[in-house]
Design an enzyme around this catalytic site. Structure first.
Site, PDB file in Angstrom:
ATOM      1  N   GLU A 134       2.930  -2.905  -2.967  1.00  0.00           N
ATOM      2  CA  GLU A 134       3.011  -4.297  -3.414  1.00  0.00           C
ATOM      3  C   GLU A 134       4.236  -4.483  -4.308  1.00  0.00           C
ATOM      4  OE1 GLU A 134      -1.772  -3.881  -3.502  1.00  0.00           O
ATOM      5  OE2 GLU A 134      -0.790  -4.585  -5.334  1.00  0.00           O
TER       6      GLU A 134
ATOM      7  N   LEU B 252      -1.662  -7.479  -0.286  1.00  0.00           N
ATOM      8  CA  LEU B 252      -2.341  -6.954  -1.451  1.00  0.00           C
ATOM      9  C   LEU B 252      -3.612  -6.216  -1.034  1.00  0.00           C
ATOM     10  CD1 LEU B 252      -2.149  -9.299  -4.472  1.00  0.00           C
ATOM     11  CD2 LEU B 252      -3.356  -7.125  -4.505  1.00  0.00           C
ATOM     12  N   ALA B 253      -3.501  -4.941  -0.703  1.00  0.00           N
ATOM     13  CA  ALA B 253      -4.672  -4.244  -0.178  1.00  0.00           C
ATOM     14  C   ALA B 253      -4.451  -2.741  -0.328  1.00  0.00           C
ATOM     15  CB  ALA B 253      -4.889  -4.609   1.285  1.00  0.00           C
ATOM     16  N   GLU B 254      -4.909  -2.180  -1.426  1.00  0.00           N
ATOM     17  CA  GLU B 254      -4.620  -0.781  -1.746  1.00  0.00           C
ATOM     18  C   GLU B 254      -5.234   0.183  -0.746  1.00  0.00           C
ATOM     19  OE1 GLU B 254      -5.744  -2.972  -3.901  1.00  0.00           O
ATOM     20  OE2 GLU B 254      -4.055  -3.224  -5.279  1.00  0.00           O
TER      21      GLU B 254
ATOM     22  N   GLN C  70       0.163   0.002  -7.680  1.00  0.00           N
ATOM     23  CA  GLN C  70       0.895  -0.675  -8.747  1.00  0.00           C
ATOM     24  C   GLN C  70       0.512  -0.210 -10.154  1.00  0.00           C
ATOM     25  OE1 GLN C  70       1.131  -5.224  -9.241  1.00  0.00           O
ATOM     26  NE2 GLN C  70       2.892  -4.592  -7.998  1.00  0.00           N
TER      27      GLN C  70
ATOM     28  N   ASP D 249      -2.568   2.441 -12.220  1.00  0.00           N
ATOM     29  CA  ASP D 249      -3.606   3.449 -12.086  1.00  0.00           C
ATOM     30  C   ASP D 249      -4.957   2.861 -11.698  1.00  0.00           C
ATOM     31  OD1 ASP D 249      -4.326   6.403 -13.496  1.00  0.00           O
ATOM     32  OD2 ASP D 249      -5.911   4.914 -13.525  1.00  0.00           O
TER      33      ASP D 249
ATOM     34  N   PHE E 162      -5.738   0.164 -10.333  1.00  0.00           N
ATOM     35  CA  PHE E 162      -5.804  -0.601  -9.097  1.00  0.00           C
ATOM     36  C   PHE E 162      -5.846   0.327  -7.887  1.00  0.00           C
ATOM     37  CE2 PHE E 162      -5.641  -3.820 -11.878  1.00  0.00           C
ATOM     38  CZ  PHE E 162      -4.412  -4.356 -12.252  1.00  0.00           C
TER      39      PHE E 162
ATOM     40  N   PRO F  59      -9.644   1.060  -5.170  1.00  0.00           N
ATOM     41  CA  PRO F  59     -10.081   0.699  -3.809  1.00  0.00           C
ATOM     42  C   PRO F  59      -9.592   1.694  -2.766  1.00  0.00           C
ATOM     43  CG  PRO F  59      -9.105  -1.206  -4.897  1.00  0.00           C
ATOM     44  CD  PRO F  59      -8.866  -0.026  -5.777  1.00  0.00           C
TER      45      PRO F  59
ATOM     46  N   HIS G 212      -4.776  -1.471 -17.297  1.00  0.00           N
ATOM     47  CA  HIS G 212      -3.375  -1.106 -17.098  1.00  0.00           C
ATOM     48  C   HIS G 212      -2.971   0.184 -17.790  1.00  0.00           C
ATOM     49  CE1 HIS G 212      -3.346  -5.435 -16.071  1.00  0.00           C
ATOM     50  NE2 HIS G 212      -2.458  -5.044 -15.183  1.00  0.00           N
TER      51      HIS G 212
END
Lengths: 358, 330, 452
Positions: free
Chosen positions: B33, B62-64, B86, B88, B90, B93, B133
């Site tokens: 992303e 947007l799809a880890e 992007q 840690d 996130f 998934p 974050h």
């Protein structure tokens, strides 16, 4: 209700402030729109004051919804006290519009705690940062309420980027199969940080995504609060009467960068921003109401002063510095702290004691 | 080749590593992303799309989970994907894909299908970031057999280890200490690349050994500097690779002093620091004059910026632990 | 180089303009990012505005007292193009914000911010030995052994370990302790109950703890109790005594013996020039003979393998009252000695033991112990076996007692034998038989010697 959205996005007051007729949706009365206008002004002031506060080091970060205030206000206005709002990190204005104190609402972005308000007080879920993760929660809250025989509706907010996440897919599917009273409100502000909509989805519109789940989709001009009130209001009503979930996509624009520290010039042209500034939600409504003599100079002044008071409350509340109480770190991890946490709390207390002596 | 020293930040060094790897090997592709046009939220992929085109460095939806899953597929079919999560927190998934496939594909196919891919994850705190974050999730990955887990702490290692990770036949989860992205060092990127699986002594000392990785390394070095003023000589080992772990270097450094403190940001319980402490105790028992101590984050969800200072290992907390190493026993 | 112009921002108060109260910088100044450049007045207050650019101030757009519109130019700055890029980075580098938060804290001077919990290195730590040579920390088999060394003041770095890779074993430490100087002023033991206490491998002569004099340090005085720390030797002894009692299921048999004949024999051995063999020599000979007849008592018990390990050689330990307390030197291969040789050996080990010159190896080499405590004035003793041996024979005082001889009561020289044995290696019958062998020899020494 048909599953696919209308050919064109619903608009009731256009960018020039002119009323537009619509076969399905009705333009609200002036008093309701005046109230919405006041909300827009307040929301705009909140956004801009918050952005300044970041500059002054009073907030850690502020993802602004500048330009999206119509969505923010409408989301709050269509809900009753028994409903729930599920916001993201960009929806501070909606949270405040729903009645949460602005300083409490900004606690997250100030860095003082992860959520500064009691979710049960105004039925506003904590602001979700990881995208789309709150959507299944919204479905759960709705189902539980329905099991108890309540007529609660849940309005779940997310952005265009979030519709790419797996949780979006799973939440809509669940909601549809179980007929949960959830309105999925997608604020399509055209960007997910730097990624434009064209790179996010190949669907004709995001509202079209609903059909895959059997969820009706509707697309709205996201800068027209009148249209939003009508469409969201109708969706909430439908959900409340047991007709199941709905997907509403608002076409709007993220005028500000992703956050204060994002350099938007890297991925979009100034012209594009300017074009959307011309479609500002406040100016069009102001134009409409002024022309109808609904918005008098006195009224406008009063609304401005109200917004001033909001800004002042924000400045004052956020310049107050309360020292951190490290006991808070350990108090809310479990119902009661584990022996390990108690030990660590003692260690931290001992450290602080020795720090005081230096 | 003449050595060329230049001053780079860690973000720039990572950027250079990606660029050099992509220039040398056209099967290396970068996606995630905001990595393409924007160049990454930390500018680590800056300029790659401009230089190599959108086929080689591109933005994804947007799809880890899909980012990692698609990388698995590309790696199965001849590419060397280097994907970015992007932040840690996130990456969660995508954990299903990592645990069930990235880690298991070689084993499942008896070595026939390898996944030479890198998952880059900015991790750690100390940046005053709001919720999600600042996490340190390396333990979940270190605990999953089939993955290599690497984390540089210097600018030079950021370049070298990322090059090594991209060249590795095994999947590497590459943890980048985000608070060090702006650390600047003079480096020579033409120097030899440190192999994955080697720890390194950053500072020699005679009294006790600090073992740290990632963002904790500079803190450990600071602690050693303060200790030196107080008359105590601390060695500092930078683990660099969590899996495969370099028992030899770490244990040799511990045996030299007989006292060890493991320092890491992640919450201590069931952490990588706990594993390191257990390994040191097993292997260096007879050299130890005191139990192996750990200085880690508290066992709490990562706190808000206001409370961050209480949570992270600090120079003081490290020195408190060093003070406890039974010095009266000789 | 690039020219950057900063416009007056909306300060969030709904103003469309603001009055410049006072400039904080001048044209030509070098300014930093976030440096306040101007004070403007709003309806409510005076607000400072920070610059988003670093560089040289080119133009101040407006004079003090003038009004500037929101959105109109406020200040122009000449910045490095590269610096612009740097601004983006610097903004995240601690001088400003990052995408998601305040940014890293600026690094300040490093030092402790807390008072240390305990003495740090600069405060001299008592008892910390300076490392003899830099190098790997010494390998030590266990923390218990480390503590043992530390308690005895043994510097581990000065020891050479006999374990694998030079690992320091318990025996290494105990040997070092034995070789070390004894602690001052230990009293002679007066308790007969703790008879033999030589630890298994070369510790110093032990002394029953209760009779030790206090070492000069560490005596704490409280109202109701007084603490007397054990000496190094005492501690080592305590360990061995405890081990013996803990591991050996011992039993005791005793018998009163008529030693009159032996005393007479001993006396008959005297000449004007030569006192002849002492009683101990005869006793030693009788014990040796009995051990030959009952070898189970000459050796040790291997509990792991459940085997009686019988020694082919008889190394007879003789309990001696030395300066530091009871020591048990060993007469090696006592089985090969004549009575005269035994007598000389006893003499020799006794002298050495009394002056503390007994080697650790010797202390550890015994296979059986003979303890004559008669001079202490008592008769019997449920002694503690000298681990890892399996038996100990005690002989008490020889005094006149009424005895029945040929049906008549007569005063005879009576002594009591106490035999403590490891019940795993022998039943009561065998033990009694052993004792009878010694007792019979005492009661009829001539016949016993004839059989030798």
């Amino acid at each position: 209700m048909r599953l696919l959205p209308s050919q064109t996005p619903v608009v009731l007051i256009d960018a020039e402030g002119e009323a537009r007729p619509h076969d399905t949706y009705t333009l609200a009365h002036d008093d309701e729109l005046l109230d919405a206008y006041a909300g827009l002004v307040a929301a705009r002031r909140l956004n801009d004051q918050a952005s300044v506060l970041v500059r002054q080091g009073r907030l850690a970060v502020y993802p602004s919804s500048h330009g999206q205030e119509a969505c923010q206000v409408a989301a709050a206005r269509v809900l009753t006290d028994e409903d729930w709002l599920f916001p993201t990190y960009r929806d501070t204005a909606a949270i405040v519009a729903r009645g949460v104190d602005p300083v409490e609402a900004l606690t997250l972005l100030r860095g003082d705690w992860h959520c500064g308000y009691d979710p049960y007080a105004h039925r506003v879920a904590p602001q979700a940062t990881p995208l789309a993760t709150q959507l299944p929660h919204a479905v759960g809250v709705a189902l539980a309420a329905r099991m108890r025989g309540e007529s609660t509706v849940v309005l779940a907010l997310c952005g265009d980027g979030a519709t790419s996440e797996g949780d979006f897919h799973e939440a809509l599917n669940f909601a549809a199969v179980l007929q949960a009273p959830v309105v999925f409100f997608v604020q399509n502000n055209q960007y997910a940080i730097s990624v434009p909509l064209a790179r996010q989805s190949a669907a004709p519109t995001l509202a079209h995504k609903g059909i895959g789940y059997g969820v009706p989709g509707e697309q709205v001009d996201g800068n027209d609060v009148a249209a939003l009130l009508a469409v969201l209001g109708a969706a909430v009503q439908r959900a409340r009467s047991g007709e199941g979930p709905q997907l509403v996509e608002a076409l709007t624009y993220r005028v500000a960068p992703h956050t204060n520290a994002d350099d938007a010039a890297r991925y979009r042209a100034d012209d594009e921003v300017k074009a959307w500034l011309a479609r500002d939600p406040i100016t069009r409504l102001e134009s409409y109401l002024t022309r109808r003599d609904a918005l008098t100079p006195e009224r406008k002044q009063a609304i401005a002063e109200e917004a001033d008071r909001l800004a002042e409350a924000m400045r004052e509340g956020l310049s107050r510095d309360e020292p951190a109480d490290p006991a808070d770190l350990f108090a809310h991890v479990y119902a009661s702290p584990t022996p390990q946490l108690t030990e660590q709390a003692r260690m931290v207390a001992d450290e602080l004691e020795r720090e005081a002596e230096v | 080749m003449m050595a060329t020293r230049e001053k780079l930040t860690m973000a720039q060094a990572l950027n250079r590593a990606l660029r050099d790897a992509m220039a040398e090997d056209e099967t290396v592709v970068v996606f995630g992303e905001d990595v393409g046009h924007l160049g990454g939220v930390f500018r680590v992929t800056d300029g790659l799309t401009a230089e190599f085109g959108e086929q080689r460095c591109f933005d994804t939806p947007l799809a880890e989970s899909a980012i990692v899953g698609v990388a698995v597929g590309m790696a199965m079919n001849g590419m060397r994907p280097v994907v970015e999560m992007q932040f840690d927190a996130f990456a969660y998934p995508a954990f299903e894909q990592v645990a069930s496939h990235v880690a298991k594909m070689r084993n499942r196919t008896r070595g026939r299908v390898a996944l030479p891919m890198v998952i880059r994850i900015p991790y750690g705190g100390g940046i005053g970031g709001v919720e999600h974050h600042s996490d340190s999730s390396e333990a979940y990955f270190a605990h999953t057999p089939g993955l290599h887990v690497v984390t540089p702490s210097t600018v030079a290692d950021a370049y070298g280890l990322l090059r090594a990770a991209i060249a590795s036949p095994d999947p590497v989860v590459f943890f980048e200490p985000k608070k060090l992205y702006w650390a600047k060092e003079e480096v020579d990127v033409t120097q030899a690349v440190p192999p994955i699986g080697t720890a390194v002594v950053r500072r020699t000392g005679t009294d006790a050994t600090l073992i740290a990785y990632g963002p904790a390394v500079p803190v450990a070095l600071d602690a050693a500097a303060v200790a030196a003023q107080e008359g105590r000589s601390l060695a500092v080992v930078d683990v660099r690779t969590l899996v495969p772990f370099d028992d030899e270097t770490v244990c040799q450094a511990v045996r030299a002093t007989g006292r060890a403190v493991v320092v890491a940001e992640a919450s201590g319980f069931a952490s990588v620091a706990a594993e390191i402490a257990a390994r040191i105790t097993e292997r260096c028992f007879h050299s130890l004059a005191a139990p192996v101590r750990r200085v880690t984050g508290l066992d709490i969800p990562y706190p808000p910026p206001k409370y961050e200072g209480f949570h992270l290992p600090t120079v003081d907390r490290i020195l408190d632990a060093v003070d406890d190493l039974q010095w009266e026993d000789g | 180089m690039s020219h950057q112009t900063f416009a007056l921002p909306d300060l969030g108060e709904g103003l469309t303009e603001a009055e410049i109260v006072r400039w904080l910088v001048a044209e030509g100044d070098e300014i930093q990012i976030d440096q306040p450049v101007v004070e403007v007045e709003t309806a409510k207050s005076v607000v400072e505005i920070p610059s988003p650019f670093a560089g040289r101030v080119v133009t101040l757009h407006g004079k003090q007292g003038e009004t500037v519109d929101v959105g109109a130019p406020l200040i122009s700055v000449e910045t490095d193009a590269e610096e612009m890029a740097q601004y983006r980075e610097e903004e995240r580098a601690g001088t400003g914000h990052v995408l998601v938060g305040y940014g890293p804290e600026p690094t300040s001077a490093v030092g402790r911010r807390r008072r240390p919990r305990r003495a740090t290195a600069t405060t001299p730590v008592p008892g910390t030995p300076a490392p003899a040579t830099p190098g790997p920390a010494p390998l030590v088999v266990s923390p218990l052994v480390r503590r043992l060394a530390q308690e005895h003041g043994i510097d581990l770095r000065g020891l050479r370990g006999t374990g694998p890779d030079g690992m320091i074993t318990r025996e290494d430490v105990e040997r070092a302790v034995a070789a070390a100087q004894p602690s001052p002023a230990e009293a002679a033991p007066s308790s007969p109950a703790a008879a033999v206490v030589a630890p298994s491998n070369g510790a110093a002569a032990p002394t029953p703890p209760s009779t030790q004099e206090a070492s000069t340090q560490g005596v704490s005085t409280r109202e109701t109790e007084r603490r007397i720390p054990l000496s190094a030797a005492g501690r080592a002894a305590a360990v061995n005594l405890s081990r013996s009692r803990a591991e050996i299921p011992e039993a005791t048999v005793w018998v009163d013996v008529d030693a009159t004949a032996l005393v007479e024999l001993r006396e008959s051995g005297r000449t004007p020039d030569d006192p002849g063999p002492g009683l101990m020599a005869y006793l030693a000979a009788f014990v040796v003979a009995a051990l030959r007849e009952f070898p189970v008592f000459n050796g040790r018990f291997d509990a792991e393998r459940n085997e009686i390990v019988s020694s082919t050689q008889i190394n007879l330990g003789i309990a001696v009252q030395g300066e530091r307390g009871l020591v048990v030197p060993t007469i090696m291969d006592a089985g090969s000695m004549s009575i005269t040789q035994l007598d000389q050996a006893i003499d020799e080990v006794t002298t050495r033991a009394r002056s503390g010159r007994v080697s650790a190896a010797e202390l550890a080499a015994g296979t059986f112990t003979l303890n004559n405590y008669g001079h202490l004035g008592v008769d019997g003793s449920a002694a503690i076996i000298n681990y890892p041996q399996v038996a100990i024979l005690g002989v008490g005082r020889i005094i006149d007692r009424p005895w029945v001889v040929h049906g008549q009561i007569q005063p005879r020289k009576i002594t009591q034998l106490s035999f403590v044995f490891d019940h795993r290696v022998s039943d009561g019958g065998t033990a009694a038989a052993f004792m009878r062998a010694v007792a019979d020899a005492i009661e009829n020494p001539v016949r016993a010697l004839a059989r030798r």
